[in-house]
Motif scaffolding. Structure first.
Motif, PDB file in Angstrom:
ATOM      1  N   GLU A 295       0.769  -1.161   0.064  1.00 14.75           N
ATOM      2  CA  GLU A 295       0.097   0.031   0.013  1.00 14.75           C
ATOM      3  C   GLU A 295       0.859   1.307  -0.087  1.00 14.75           C
ATOM      4  N   LYS A 296       1.989   1.340   0.823  1.00 13.13           N
ATOM      5  CA  LYS A 296       2.729   2.358   0.926  1.00 13.13           C
ATOM      6  C   LYS A 296       3.360   2.623  -0.509  1.00 13.13           C
ATOM      7  N   CYS A 297       3.996   1.481  -1.183  1.00 13.39           N
ATOM      8  CA  CYS A 297       4.529   1.693  -2.520  1.00 13.39           C
ATOM      9  C   CYS A 297       3.403   2.139  -3.537  1.00 13.39           C
ATOM     10  N   GLN A 298       2.310   1.735  -3.471  1.00 13.92           N
ATOM     11  CA  GLN A 298       1.291   2.211  -4.384  1.00 13.92           C
ATOM     12  C   GLN A 298       0.794   3.514  -4.143  1.00 13.92           C
ATOM     13  N   LEU A 299       0.965   4.037  -2.850  1.00 13.61           N
ATOM     14  CA  LEU A 299       0.800   5.471  -2.621  1.00 13.61           C
ATOM     15  C   LEU A 299       1.731   6.184  -3.039  1.00 13.61           C
ATOM     16  N   GLU A 300       2.948   5.984  -3.361  1.00 12.30           N
ATOM     17  CA  GLU A 300       3.831   6.734  -3.831  1.00 12.30           C
ATOM     18  C   GLU A 300       3.791   6.722  -5.355  1.00 12.30           C
ATOM     19  N   ILE A 301       3.274   5.583  -5.780  1.00 17.54           N
ATOM     20  CA  ILE A 301       3.230   5.410  -7.284  1.00 17.54           C
ATOM     21  C   ILE A 301       1.918   6.273  -7.579  1.00 17.54           C
ATOM     22  N   PHE A 303       0.689   8.796  -6.235  1.00 23.51           N
ATOM     23  CA  PHE A 303       0.996  10.415  -6.094  1.00 23.51           C
ATOM     24  C   PHE A 303       1.952  10.812  -7.293  1.00 23.51           C
ATOM     25  N   ASN A 304       2.878   9.965  -7.784  1.00 17.13           N
ATOM     26  CA  ASN A 304       3.647  10.379  -8.599  1.00 17.13           C
ATOM     27  C   ASN A 304       3.108  10.450 -10.106  1.00 17.13           C
ATOM     28  N   THR A 305       2.025   9.379 -10.359  1.00 19.60           N
ATOM     29  CA  THR A 305       1.155   9.169 -11.421  1.00 19.60           C
ATOM     30  C   THR A 305       0.228  10.465 -11.558  1.00 19.60           C
ATOM     31  N   LEU A 306      -0.232  10.805 -10.367  1.00 18.33           N
ATOM     32  CA  LEU A 306      -1.281  12.011 -10.360  1.00 18.33           C
ATOM     33  C   LEU A 306      -0.584  13.227 -10.722  1.00 18.33           C
ATOM     34  N   ILE A 700       6.277   7.303 -20.621  1.00 21.80           N
ATOM     35  CA  ILE A 700       5.329   6.985 -21.750  1.00 21.80           C
ATOM     36  C   ILE A 700       4.466   8.181 -21.761  1.00 21.80           C
ATOM     37  N   LEU A 701       3.691   8.251 -20.546  1.00 22.62           N
ATOM     38  CA  LEU A 701       2.626   9.157 -20.367  1.00 22.62           C
ATOM     39  C   LEU A 701       3.149  10.616 -20.964  1.00 22.62           C
ATOM     40  N   THR A 702       4.208  10.874 -20.458  1.00 15.77           N
ATOM     41  CA  THR A 702       4.875  12.538 -20.920  1.00 15.77           C
ATOM     42  C   THR A 702       5.244  12.291 -22.545  1.00 15.77           C
ATOM     43  N   ARG A 703       5.884  11.265 -23.006  1.00 19.03           N
ATOM     44  CA  ARG A 703       6.167  11.387 -24.161  1.00 19.03           C
ATOM     45  C   ARG A 703       5.023  11.286 -25.337  1.00 19.03           C
ATOM     46  N   ASP A 704       3.781  10.423 -24.784  1.00 21.61           N
ATOM     47  CA  ASP A 704       2.739  10.546 -25.759  1.00 21.61           C
ATOM     48  C   ASP A 704       2.028  11.778 -25.683  1.00 21.61           C
TER      49      ASP A 704
END
Length: 857
Positions: A295-301, A303-306, A700-704
């Motif tokens: 959960e902690k790892c997913q929280l950071e992911i 946050f970064n994705t958002l 990939i998000l940034t590139r596209d």
């Protein structure tokens, strides 16, 4: 068709034509047509009837057409004035292309392709309609009917049309278009049906009239699509924010509940209770904590994705609620691991302490029981007055007996001291039943002091009468003197043979075994001493029998009988093989413990380096440029799968570690890896692969989103890696400056260059951490040229939906937008307070700026 098209525009000027080649010969109606369709004034026409006047007017018209960027090939004023049909029709088609078709644009296509794409889009939902061109695709009339029904469904009952009745379909479309849409009949239904390939230019001209008739609806649709896109992004981001807040709250609450449990150092009184605490801790590490690590790892992911999505959609960065930043989570997690770090060590130390306490308590009880058994009746014996009526020989015997007792008493002094020492150690180790131990110890010590006093008192009494008594049986005395220490030796041997022991290594049990073997080696000499003592008793018996001494059949100097010596000796002989068996079993247990150590060490020595190797490989993959980002992502996901598949080995090692703890094994010379090392390394490995995958996904998000090509991405990565000397995945300030210069940025050492570099650093390192990540690097390289929606664009789209008003109504929002997004806007738009406001007017301008963080929503 061309005549009808021209009349549809000339009608606005109050005139008409009957024949194109005749009515345009003088140039007057031609100039009027151009003024109507362009909205501009042409040069003043010549009103004369002469040929030169007509040619002048036509030339003015042709010059105006040419000024709009149209190349007129082989079309001259003379041909038009002379009524050249081919040239006149060519000129009209050129005008139609330029003023009716050329400005049509759908998704960056133009003219013919744009008009065709528009038709395909509008007719896509209709069965039996497949628009591929501007000739045979329109023969059955369904295409024209579909265009009308799509924009004005109340004008045509499309469900009743049949594909096998083209005349009815065409006439229906032409009649409705003329009557309700002000589009004149430019085509003849019979001509279209009766022609294998209808005229493309005629069809295109007629269809363009539909496009222009519905252009207002098209603009509204485009504006609505833009708004829907922006609102969808906002709604998705708000949901991600809510998800982050909830996950962060849940995780912090779990940490808040767990830390007091890990910090609780209240000891238990029994081994069973402490073992249960250890088992609860194992369940926590094995079952409860791993999901929280994920959960902690997913929280950071998340946050970064958002944050990446917010940057890509030109939105302000997300700031979590106070106390719920990623750093706050990490700080709380650090507190959890700090509490966790000492808890297991404390548990094991407590178990060791309780084990030691149980051993000492049992030893205390055993020695106390032996001592109490020995002292039973001793006080009464010492208080006897038998010497008052005894004969001299009896007094002598009593004195010798008392000496033997004193020897025996001295021999027991060591045991009393041992009992007191054990009681003291139990007190120092905080034994839960210390009061009863102290009470028993005090009773033994008090009794021992009393025995000493009584012994001294009796000796004094015997010595007072010793001068009166001289006779003593030397043989009985010798027996007593030798029997007493031998009896003490046997009692000590029995005590040692029954003594409990606790060891943790093979070396310790081997030491006990060696000591036991040394003891067994003394048994032959002890047996000789026993035979000698028994020989003395036998000699006494012979003397008694020979000289008829009246000894009443007992030895007056000792209570130790030959029968008692033989009984104790036999007991010693029985205890020796029992001790052999106990040592053998303990040796086997220690061998099993050593096998467990080796088994754990062998696995840990493989798993530990494997985890380190995987960490290094992931680091290399994240900075190498083999293939596309998708290739890297696939490669990392394969790595993640192989890592997850390795989990059974970790579980197996956990099982071996549990066996080691249950066996109370506290050290392992076969490996430098502890289970804690492996756990931490495993959790770091899972977190690292998940973070690395997320970084590539964000790239990939940034590139596209930014339109970066794979070649550009490779160039960015190559430049970044070249200056990332230590392969840390980040660049320092000077490394980053060198990287920018290598990519063509003009950043000199003058004041202007330093100011420009400071501006760039404020973008890529807003928190002033002193390093630039690759994600921040590619964000910067692409952000300044990105084609993203802006508040002004959204505002312009709302204005189209509002019909150029400065406000919009609830009905307009619900009519133009999907239900959920319309309600989203209605709930958040402030009332419009301008002078032109009407009841229920909403302020779309402040709403548009708020979407991009320029004001509060």
């Amino acid at each position: 068709t061309f005549t009808a098209w021209c009349n549809s525009h000339l009608r606005k000027a109050g005139t008409q034509i009957e024949n194109i080649e005749e009515d345009f010969r003088d140039g007057l109606k031609l100039m009027l047509l151009l003024e109507v369709i362009s909205g501009e004034r042409l040069a003043k026409p010549e009103r004369g009837k002469m040929r030169v006047h007509k040619i002048s007017n036509v030339n003015k018209a042709l010059d105006f057409i040419a000024s709009k960027g149209v190349k007129l090939v082989s079309i001259g004023a003379e041909e038009i004035v002379d009524g050249n049909v081919k040239m006149t029709l060519g000129m009209i088609w050129t005008i139609i292309l330029r003023f009716a078709i050329q400005d049509i644009s759908v998704e960056e296509t133009s003219a013919k392709e744009g008009l065709l794409l528009w038709c395909q889009r509008k007719t896509a939902p209709y069965k039996n309609v497949n628009i591929q061109n501007f000739h045979i695709s329109w023969k059955d009339g369904l295409g024209f009917c579909a265009l009308i029904h799509r924009h004005r469904p109340e004008l045509i009952d499309y469900g009743k049309l049949r594909k096998d009745d083209p005349l009815t379909n065409l006439n229906t479309a032409f009649d409705v278009a003329e009557k309700y849409l002000d589009i004149p009949k430019m085509l003849d239904a019979e001509d279209i049906v009766g022609t294998a390939r209808p005229d493309e230019k005629a069809i295109m001209t007629y269809v363009s009239s539909f496009y222009h008739a519905f252009s207002g609806a098209q603009k509204a649709e485009t504006a609505a699509n833009r708004i829907c896109k922006v609102l969808a992004v906002n709604q998705e981001n708000e949901q991600l924010m809510e998800d982050y807040e909830k996950l962060a709250s849940d995780l912090l609450e779990w940490i808040r509940r767990t830390i007091p449990w890990l910090e609780n150092r209240a000891p238990e009184n029994t081994m069973q209770a402490m073992q249960q605490k250890l088992e609860d801790f194992r369940d926590y590490r094995r079952l409860h904590k791993p999901p929280k690590v994920q959960e902690k790892c997913q929280l950071e992911i998340n946050f970064n994705t958002l944050q990446t999505k917010l940057r890509l959609s030109n939105r302000p960065a997300f700031m979590p609620s106070e106390g719920k930043m990623v750093s706050d989570i990490n700080n709380a997690w650090g507190g959890l691991e700090q509490a966790e770090k000492g808890y297991e060590e404390w548990l094991l130390n407590e178990i060791r302490r309780l084990e030691r306490l149980d051993h000492l308590a049992e030893k205390f009880r055993q020695k106390a029981s032996i001592h109490e058994s020995w002292t039973d009746g001793k006080e009464a014996m010492l208080q006897q007055k038998d010497y008052e009526t005894a004969t001299l020989s009896e007094i002598k015997a009593l004195l010798k007996k008392h000496e033997a007792f004193e020897s025996d008493l001295a021999a027991h002094q060591d045991r009393v001291e041992q009992i007191a020492a054990i009681a003291q150690e139990l007190n120092e180790l905080d034994y839960y039943d210390s009061p009863s131990v102290n009470a028993r110890c005090q009773k033994i010590c008090d009794q021992w002091d009393n025995l000493g006093a009584l012994t001294q008192k009796r000796r004094e009494a015997l010595e007072r009468t010793e001068k009166l008594l001289e006779t003593i049986d030397q043989l009985y005395l010798e027996y007593a003197k030798r029997a007493a220490p031998f009896n003490n030796w046997m009692e000590g041997a029995m005590e040692d043979l029954q003594d409990t022991f606790i060891v943790h290594t093979i070396e310790e049990i081997q030491g006990l075994t060696t000591a036991h073997e040394q003891f067994k080696a003394t048994l032959p000499d002890a047996d000789k001493e026993r035979q000698a003592i028994l020989g003395i008793h036998n000699e006494v018996s012979k003397i008694v029998q020979t000289y008829h001494v009246n000894m009443a059949g007992t030895n007056p100097y000792t209570t130790i009988t030959p029968h008692e010596i033989n009984g104790k000796w036999e007991h010693v002989r029985q205890l020796v093989p029992r001790r052999d068996q106990a040592l053998m079993e303990e040796h086997a247990r220690q061998q099993q413990n050593e096998r467990l150590r080796k088994q754990f060490g062998a696995q840990a020595n493989v798993i530990g380096p494997w985890i380190q190797t995987k960490m290094e490989e992931i680091g290399r993959i994240s900075i190498e440029m083999h293939g596309t980002l998708e290739d890297q992502l696939n490669h990392l996901r394969q790595y993640e799968k192989s890592i997850v598949n390795y989990k059974p080995k970790i579980d197996q090692l956990e099982g071996d570690h549990q066996l080691i703890q249950e066996a109370l094994i506290f050290d392992n010379k076969h490996t430098n890896y502890t289970m804690e090392h492996i756990r931490v390394g495993w959790e770091q490995l899972l977190t690292t692969i998940a973070r690395t995958i997320n970084e590539v996904e964000n790239q990939i998000l940034t590139r596209d989103a930014k339109g970066i090509s794979q070649e550009q991405m490779n160039e960015f990565r190559a430049s970044f890696n070249h200056f990332d000397r230590d392969h840390s995945g980040t660049l320092g300030h000077e490394e980053f400056k060198a990287c920018l210069i290598s990519l063509g940025y003009d950043i000199g050492n003058d004041a202007q260059g330093e100011a420009e570099f400071a501006r760039i650093m404020s973008i890529v390192d807003p928190n002033r951490l002193g390093v630039v990540t690759f994600q921040a690097f590619i964000d910067f390289m692409s952000r300044e040229t990105a084609d993203t929606d802006t508040a002004d664009q959204v505002m312009a789209s709302f204005k189209i939906l509002a019909g150029d008003k400065n406000y919009i109504t609830v009905d307009e929002l619900r009519r133009e937008l999907p239900p959920d997004q319309a309600e989203y806007c209605i709930a958040r738009m402030a009332p419009y307070n301008g002078r032109d406001a009407v009841p229920g007017a909403l302020d779309y301008m402040s709403f548009s700026t708020a979407l991009y963080g320029e004001s509060d929503l």
